[in-house]
Design a protein around this motif. Sequence first.
Motif, PDB file in Angstrom:
ATOM      1  N   ARG A 142      20.279  38.065  42.325  1.00  0.00           N
ATOM      2  CA  ARG A 142      19.013  37.711  41.665  1.00  0.00           C
ATOM      3  C   ARG A 142      19.282  37.206  40.245  1.00  0.00           C
ATOM      4  N   ASP A 143      20.167  37.903  39.520  1.00  0.00           N
ATOM      5  CA  ASP A 143      20.496  37.503  38.155  1.00  0.00           C
ATOM      6  C   ASP A 143      21.215  36.152  38.133  1.00  0.00           C
ATOM      7  N   VAL A 144      22.175  35.958  39.027  1.00  0.00           N
ATOM      8  CA  VAL A 144      22.903  34.684  39.076  1.00  0.00           C
ATOM      9  C   VAL A 144      21.944  33.536  39.387  1.00  0.00           C
ATOM     10  N   LEU A 145      21.032  33.739  40.323  1.00  0.00           N
ATOM     11  CA  LEU A 145      20.093  32.668  40.666  1.00  0.00           C
ATOM     12  C   LEU A 145      19.104  32.396  39.533  1.00  0.00           C
ATOM     13  N   GLN A 146      18.752  33.413  38.758  1.00  0.00           N
ATOM     14  CA  GLN A 146      17.923  33.184  37.569  1.00  0.00           C
ATOM     15  C   GLN A 146      18.708  32.420  36.512  1.00  0.00           C
ATOM     16  N   ARG A 147      19.974  32.783  36.341  1.00  0.00           N
ATOM     17  CA  ARG A 147      20.826  32.047  35.394  1.00  0.00           C
ATOM     18  C   ARG A 147      20.970  30.586  35.833  1.00  0.00           C
ATOM     19  N   LYS A 148      21.105  30.377  37.123  1.00  0.00           N
ATOM     20  CA  LYS A 148      21.214  29.013  37.663  1.00  0.00           C
ATOM     21  C   LYS A 148      19.987  28.201  37.269  1.00  0.00           C
TER      22      LYS A 148
END
Length: 186
Positions: A142-148
């Motif tokens: 979830r965090d990686v996709l938000q960073r993306k």
Amino acid sequence: MVSSLSLSTELTYVRLRGLMPFFTEASKRYGIPLILLLAIASRESRMGLALSADGTGDHGNGIGIMQIDRRYHPSFTDRHSPFDHQANIDYGAQYLAKLLQQFNGNTARAVAAYNAGPNKVRTATYAGLPPDSVTTGRDYSRDVLQRKQLISQVLGLSKAVGLSAYLLPLGAMAFLTYNYINPQKL
């Protein structure tokens, strides 16, 4: 949650260190979106800014910008320095491509597996649990996709306004560094 300013600083660091071509090459070679690789690097090591002086993280287990774990990838980590950024980014992209294939293109599961391993993610999903239930912080994908998404916005801004999106953090770092090295005596 990371801020746009923090990501802008990380991206500036990657560009100043000359690492962006390594991300671009790996992205093209393995068919991984560039911003997804950058998002993983951001979560793993703040794109290199959070690494120890010896180029490691995770109590010495994670190697380099993409934090390749020496416990699970010794064939890579035994042969490469934590400062071999090109090899580290390439291996991280290759591993992510393999995970995306294993999880039939499901990005959330593949990204969670990058952190926790494919077996843990499979076990969790078979048990009806979200992939993040077995990841660091229980929020990795979830965090990686938000960073993306944020990286996409930051890079979109930089394309629209040229370098000005990066000049503020870069200027602030230069000003603070100059004043630290050359303190003014009154």
